[in-house]
Write a protein that holds these residues in place. Sequence first.
Motif, PDB file in Angstrom:
ATOM      1  N   ARG A 150      -4.740  -4.482  -5.220  1.00  0.00           N
ATOM      2  CA  ARG A 150      -3.885  -4.336  -4.680  1.00  0.00           C
ATOM      3  C   ARG A 150      -4.331  -5.952  -3.603  1.00  0.00           C
ATOM      4  N   ARG A 162     -11.295   4.020  -6.714  1.00  0.00           N
ATOM      5  CA  ARG A 162     -10.794   3.843  -5.207  1.00  0.00           C
ATOM      6  C   ARG A 162     -10.516   2.405  -5.305  1.00  0.00           C
ATOM      7  N   GLU A 163     -11.785   1.880  -5.653  1.00  0.00           N
ATOM      8  CA  GLU A 163     -12.469  -0.035  -6.430  1.00  0.00           C
ATOM      9  C   GLU A 163     -11.736  -0.590  -6.741  1.00  0.00           C
ATOM     10  N   GLN A 214     -12.918   1.715   4.410  1.00  0.00           N
ATOM     11  CA  GLN A 214     -13.560   1.743   3.409  1.00  0.00           C
ATOM     12  C   GLN A 214     -13.416   2.956   2.305  1.00  0.00           C
ATOM     13  N   GLU A 221      -3.657  -9.383   0.089  1.00  0.00           N
ATOM     14  CA  GLU A 221      -5.018  -9.040   1.074  1.00  0.00           C
ATOM     15  C   GLU A 221      -4.670  -8.383   2.300  1.00  0.00           C
ATOM     16  N   GLU A 233      -1.338   6.127  -4.847  1.00  0.00           N
ATOM     17  CA  GLU A 233      -2.855   6.259  -5.054  1.00  0.00           C
ATOM     18  C   GLU A 233      -3.416   7.472  -5.029  1.00  0.00           C
ATOM     19  N   TYR A 285       0.750  -1.144   0.028  1.00  0.00           N
ATOM     20  CA  TYR A 285      -0.441   0.320  -0.092  1.00  0.00           C
ATOM     21  C   TYR A 285       1.083   1.264  -0.309  1.00  0.00           C
ATOM     22  N   SER A 332      -8.216  -1.309  -5.492  1.00  0.00           N
ATOM     23  CA  SER A 332      -8.219  -1.672  -3.902  1.00  0.00           C
ATOM     24  C   SER A 332      -8.210  -3.381  -4.264  1.00  0.00           C
ATOM     25  N   PHE A 358      -9.094   2.085   1.919  1.00  0.00           N
ATOM     26  CA  PHE A 358      -8.300   1.315   1.758  1.00  0.00           C
ATOM     27  C   PHE A 358     -10.023   0.676  -0.071  1.00  0.00           C
ATOM     28  N   GLY A 359     -10.748   0.807  -0.102  1.00  0.00           N
ATOM     29  CA  GLY A 359     -11.779   0.700  -0.400  1.00  0.00           C
ATOM     30  C   GLY A 359     -12.041  -0.592  -0.371  1.00  0.00           C
ATOM     31  N   SER A 414     -11.746  -3.688  -1.222  1.00  0.00           N
ATOM     32  CA  SER A 414     -11.112  -4.933  -0.707  1.00  0.00           C
ATOM     33  C   SER A 414     -10.022  -5.447  -0.240  1.00  0.00           C
ATOM     34  N   VAL A 415     -10.509  -5.199   1.251  1.00  0.00           N
ATOM     35  CA  VAL A 415      -9.618  -5.166   1.922  1.00  0.00           C
ATOM     36  C   VAL A 415     -10.301  -6.235   3.319  1.00  0.00           C
TER      37      VAL A 415
END
Length: 140
Positions: free
Chosen positions: A82, A75-76, A105, A87, A50, A45, A79, A108-109, A111-112
């Motif tokens: 990334r 952003r998504e 969210q 993860e 970003e 990250y 994510s 980081f979006g 997908s965390v």
Amino acid sequence: MADPLKELRAAIDEIDRRLVALLNERAGLAQRVGRLKQTDGAPVYRPEREAEVLRKVAAKSGGPLGETALSNVFREVMSACRALERELTVAYLGPPGTFSETAMQKQFGQSVKGLPCTTLDEVFRATEAGGADFGIVPVE
């Protein structure tokens, strides 16, 4: 006589097909970046990178989609890309549904992996001990 709605939907379907191909191409490049980062020991990250991508996207916004909408989409995308590298786990002051989870969210979006914690100390302990890559805490 042509059906205008059918023609518009066909055009949208073609654009969607191209978008999927481009998103997968971007994801493949992100995987290559991830392998280089892993070799170099660089972090997955990079918030400054970003932020730079989001600034560039916002600057190119000239159509019906505004800066906020495009930033949210990108952003998504970032994510998800990334997460192909690795993860991330983000500790936050829980339970799920709190403003801290929303802040996680937004930063980081989707997908965390969120790690809800019952206290601020627990967020810091999880991050310090390596159970989470990052922590989100409210500041008042």
